[in-house]
Design an enzyme around this catalytic site. Structure first.
Site, PDB file in Angstrom:
ATOM      1  N   ARG A 118       0.818  -1.233   0.000  1.00  0.00           N
ATOM      2  CA  ARG A 118       0.000   0.000   0.000  1.00  0.00           C
ATOM      3  C   ARG A 118       0.841   1.267   0.000  1.00  0.00           C
ATOM      4  O   ARG A 118       0.312   2.366  -0.186  1.00  0.00           O
ATOM      5  CB  ARG A 118      -0.965  -0.016   1.182  1.00  0.00           C
ATOM      6  N   GLY A 150       3.285 -14.154   6.087  1.00  0.00           N
ATOM      7  CA  GLY A 150       2.655 -13.658   7.304  1.00  0.00           C
ATOM      8  C   GLY A 150       3.626 -13.496   8.459  1.00  0.00           C
ATOM      9  O   GLY A 150       4.764 -13.950   8.422  1.00  0.00           O
ATOM     10  N   THR A 151       3.125 -12.829   9.516  1.00  0.00           N
ATOM     11  CA  THR A 151       4.009 -12.454  10.620  1.00  0.00           C
ATOM     12  C   THR A 151       4.478 -13.668  11.436  1.00  0.00           C
ATOM     13  O   THR A 151       5.597 -13.668  11.952  1.00  0.00           O
ATOM     14  CB  THR A 151       3.323 -11.417  11.529  1.00  0.00           C
ATOM     15  N   GLU A 173      -7.844 -10.136  13.510  1.00  0.00           N
ATOM     16  CA  GLU A 173      -7.512  -9.184  12.456  1.00  0.00           C
ATOM     17  C   GLU A 173      -8.792  -8.583  11.895  1.00  0.00           C
ATOM     18  O   GLU A 173      -9.831  -9.249  11.853  1.00  0.00           O
ATOM     19  CB  GLU A 173      -6.706  -9.873  11.355  1.00  0.00           C
ATOM     20  N   ASN A 232      34.735  40.049   5.948  1.00  0.00           N
ATOM     21  CA  ASN A 232      33.427  40.516   5.496  1.00  0.00           C
ATOM     22  C   ASN A 232      33.269  40.200   4.017  1.00  0.00           C
ATOM     23  O   ASN A 232      34.077  40.618   3.197  1.00  0.00           O
ATOM     24  CB  ASN A 232      33.319  42.023   5.729  1.00  0.00           C
TER      25      ASN A 232
HETATM   26  C1  UD1 Z   1      -0.189  -6.191  12.139  1.00  0.00           C
HETATM   27  C2  UD1 Z   1      -0.952  -7.101  13.113  1.00  0.00           C
HETATM   28  C3  UD1 Z   1      -2.163  -6.322  13.647  1.00  0.00           C
HETATM   29  C4  UD1 Z   1      -1.683  -5.050  14.319  1.00  0.00           C
HETATM   30  C5  UD1 Z   1      -0.797  -4.215  13.381  1.00  0.00           C
HETATM   31  C6  UD1 Z   1      -0.151  -3.112  14.156  1.00  0.00           C
HETATM   32  C7  UD1 Z   1      -0.644  -9.396  12.311  1.00  0.00           C
HETATM   33  C8  UD1 Z   1      -1.278 -10.544  11.615  1.00  0.00           C
HETATM   34  N1  UD1 Z   1      -1.397  -8.285  12.414  1.00  0.00           N
HETATM   35  O1  UD1 Z   1      -1.025  -5.905  11.033  1.00  0.00           O
HETATM   36  O2  UD1 Z   1      -2.855  -7.120  14.584  1.00  0.00           O
HETATM   37  O3  UD1 Z   1      -2.776  -4.297  14.770  1.00  0.00           O
HETATM   38  O4  UD1 Z   1       0.243  -5.013  12.811  1.00  0.00           O
HETATM   39  O5  UD1 Z   1       0.564  -2.247  13.312  1.00  0.00           O
HETATM   40  O6  UD1 Z   1       0.469  -9.514  12.771  1.00  0.00           O
HETATM   41  N2  UD1 Z   1       6.096  -8.809   7.951  1.00  0.00           N
HETATM   42  C9  UD1 Z   1       7.073  -9.730   7.608  1.00  0.00           C
HETATM   43  N3  UD1 Z   1       6.735 -10.814   6.865  1.00  0.00           N
HETATM   44  C10 UD1 Z   1       5.463 -11.065   6.447  1.00  0.00           C
HETATM   45  C11 UD1 Z   1       4.462 -10.116   6.802  1.00  0.00           C
HETATM   46  C12 UD1 Z   1       4.791  -9.014   7.558  1.00  0.00           C
HETATM   47  O7  UD1 Z   1       8.237  -9.541   7.978  1.00  0.00           O
HETATM   48  O8  UD1 Z   1       5.232 -12.083   5.789  1.00  0.00           O
HETATM   49  C13 UD1 Z   1       6.465  -7.623   8.742  1.00  0.00           C
HETATM   50  C14 UD1 Z   1       6.190  -6.322   8.023  1.00  0.00           C
HETATM   51  O9  UD1 Z   1       7.388  -5.859   7.364  1.00  0.00           O
HETATM   52  C15 UD1 Z   1       5.808  -5.367   9.154  1.00  0.00           C
HETATM   53  C16 UD1 Z   1       5.238  -6.283  10.216  1.00  0.00           C
HETATM   54  O10 UD1 Z   1       5.666  -7.592   9.898  1.00  0.00           O
HETATM   55  O11 UD1 Z   1       6.955  -4.689   9.661  1.00  0.00           O
HETATM   56  C17 UD1 Z   1       3.706  -6.208  10.262  1.00  0.00           C
HETATM   57  O12 UD1 Z   1       3.172  -6.589   9.021  1.00  0.00           O
HETATM   58  P1  UD1 Z   1       1.989  -5.790   8.328  1.00  0.00           P
HETATM   59  O13 UD1 Z   1       1.700  -6.460   7.041  1.00  0.00           O
HETATM   60  O14 UD1 Z   1       2.260  -4.361   8.314  1.00  0.00           O
HETATM   61  O15 UD1 Z   1       0.780  -6.134   9.330  1.00  0.00           O
HETATM   62  P2  UD1 Z   1      -0.480  -5.216   9.669  1.00  0.00           P
HETATM   63  O16 UD1 Z   1      -1.534  -5.469   8.658  1.00  0.00           O
HETATM   64  O17 UD1 Z   1      -0.072  -3.836   9.907  1.00  0.00           O
END
Ligand code: UD1
Ligand code: MG
Length: 452
Positions: free
Chosen positions: A16, A81-82, A157, A362
């Site tokens: 985004r 994912g995280t 989420e 100056n």
């Molecule tokens: C995430 C949280 C959400 C929280 C929000 C706060 C999850 C599933 N959701 O959502 O509950 O309210 O942050 O800001 O965790 N990243 C990776 N690898 C991946 C995906 C993400 O390293 O595969 C990293 C991203 O670079 C980022 C962080 O993890 O720094 C969070 O990921 P992002 O996609 O921004 O999650 P949000 O939708 O913001």
């Protein structure tokens, strides 16, 4: 040293942002988002810090190492994912400490004190401590779902939440401290059965609750955990950092006449009794010493301004500018890679680049140091007490001796000895009565024309 390992998730692309560069490399107040998070983590003095980046994110890896040379780097091969990102750090993190602290690289305003609170909660017996905040506008954040006893039952989420859950305003910051043993045991059980088909770290809360594990929520102000997912979020984070920097400058004894119009950098150093007038922008690497004045509409980066110096209005100090005590730089003057000693003055419309200017010299209006010959840069030296007349061009390399004078409008191409006068311009010629004769001739010609 704290018995904790920090994992900073930074592999996300941040689609985004609509950008060619990784999200965590975007900057606020002159520093990358990742740089802030690593600095906050380093403040804990943890046993280890691991940054998780994506494949091909050499720039992010470089930024992480620049911010923190001994950071460990883990690569998340696919962005699933995280939870998957945390799993990528297992090799470097699993046995490093009793507690694991997870930070998101896109949540840069976090303070070290808050990280201490999270870790302390786990050390005091909570197996999982999640940092939450009350959001004025919760859209986009995961919601924290609490049981009747106030304990955390689940994190939902936004895309997966029911309308009732969406109405909740207690949100997930993304930061959590968890007992390492519990984390590495539960992590493999997290699946991707959700709207985005990603493995969400946040599912750990539900899994822990199902085991009857003590999980708790610590709260902090929203201003500390704004997440950056869009350019708009980035602007909000910039605003928060600017507010912090302005407050710190004022707390340190500087006057900012209209603080909301002054833009500082994460490393700006400002002394006591400094006055900064409205509409000033300060970039990286700037030191402003006690009692200096920065007048309106200045742009300053990589510069040192000594005690009592006065800059502006409308001045530009570029990297390598060192303005001595009590020196004056006035309107429409640009200084680059140049030192001006105590009391030197360049008050109007000048370019001083690659130069050394002695004490009390100056520099008259419109003086230009011609430092560039099309291929290389050369230095100009101006001695103490020298006087450079207006509209002079000093063609470098060139040296003007102490106390020397350069006549206005000169183009100086060779050195001027101390206390000498250099004139390098066409000599003035005066033709007495010439203008009157010209006018008389014109009048006569007009008269003849009418007579025809
Ligand atoms: C995430 C949280 C959400 C929280 C929000 C706060 C999850 C599933 N959701 O959502 O509950 O309210 O942050 O800001 O965790 N990243 C990776 N690898 C991946 C995906 C993400 O390293 O595969 C990293 C991203 O670079 C980022 C962080 O993890 O720094 C969070 O990921 P992002 O996609 O921004 O999650 P949000 O939708 O913001
Ligand atoms: Mg995010």
């Amino acid at each position: 040293m704290t018995d904790v390992v920090c994992i900073v998730l930074a592999a996300g692309l941040g689609t985004r942002m609509k950008s060619g560069r990784a999200k965590v490399l975007h900057q606020a107040a002159g520093r990358s988002l990742l740089g802030y998070v690593l600095a906050a983590a380093a403040g804990l003095q943890p046993r280890r810090i691991v940054a998780v980046v994506g494949p091909g994110m050499e720039e992010a890896e470089g930024a992480a190492r620049a911010a923190l040379p001994d950071v460990a780097i883990a690569i998340q091969q696919e962005r699933r994912g995280t939870a998957d990102a945390v799993a990528a750090a297992e090799g470097c993190a699993a046995d490093a400490a009793r507690t694991t602290l997870i930070l998101y690289g896109d949540v840069p305003l976090i303070r070290t004190e808050t990280l201490f609170r999270l870790v302390a909660a786990v050390e005091a017996g909570a197996k999982l401590a999640v940092l939450g905040f009350e959001a004025q506008q919760p859209t986009g954040y995961g919601r924290l779902i609490l049981g009747s006893d106030g304990r955390l039952c689940a994190i939902r989420e936004e895309l997966d939440a029911s309308p009732e859950e969406r109405a909740l305003t207690l949100c997930n910051s993304g930061l959590m401290a968890v007992e390492s043993e519990l984390l590495w045991r539960l992590l493999p059980r997290i699946g991707d059965g959700n709207a985005k088909h990603e493995r969400y770290l946040t599912d750990i809360a539900g899994l822990a609750a199902a085991e009857g594990v003590r999980a708790m929520v610590l709260r902090c102000p929203q201003g500390e955990v704004l997440g950056v997912n869009s350019r708009r979020d980035l602007a909000s984070v910039e605003r928060q950092f600017q507010e912090r920097l302005r407050d710190a400058a004022m707390a340190g004894g500087a006057t900012l006449t209209a603080p909301e119009t002054v833009f500082l950098c994460h490393d700006t150093r400002i002394g006591r009794d400094v006055l900064i007038e409205p509409n000033v922008t300060i970039g990286p690497g700037v030191i402003i010493a006690d009692g200096a004045t920065i007048r309106s509409f200045c742009h300053i980066e990589g510069a040192i301004v000594a005690e009592g110096a006065v800059i502006g209005p409308f001045a530009r100090l570029r990297p390598g500018a060192e303005i001595g005590p009590g020196a004056h730089i006035g309107n429409f003057v640009e200084i680059k890679n140049a030192r001006l000693a105590a009391g030197a003055k360049a008050n109007h419309l000048s370019y001083v680049g690659d130069a050394d200017v002695g004490a009390g010299a100056n520099i008259g209006a419109g003086t230009i140091t011609c430092n560039y010959d099309g291929s290389a840069k050369h230095r100009t030296e101006i001695g103490a007490g020298a006087f450079i007349g207006s509209n002079s061009a000093l063609v470098a390399p060139v040296r003007i001796g102490d106390g020397a004078y350069v006549a206005s409008g000169s183009v100086i191409t060779s050195d001027v000895p101390a206390d000498a006068l250099a004139l390098a311009r066409g000599r003035q010629e005066v033709k007495e009565g010439w203008a009157a004769r010209r006018r008389a001739g014109a009048t006569a010609r007009k008269g003849q024309g009418k007579a025809k």
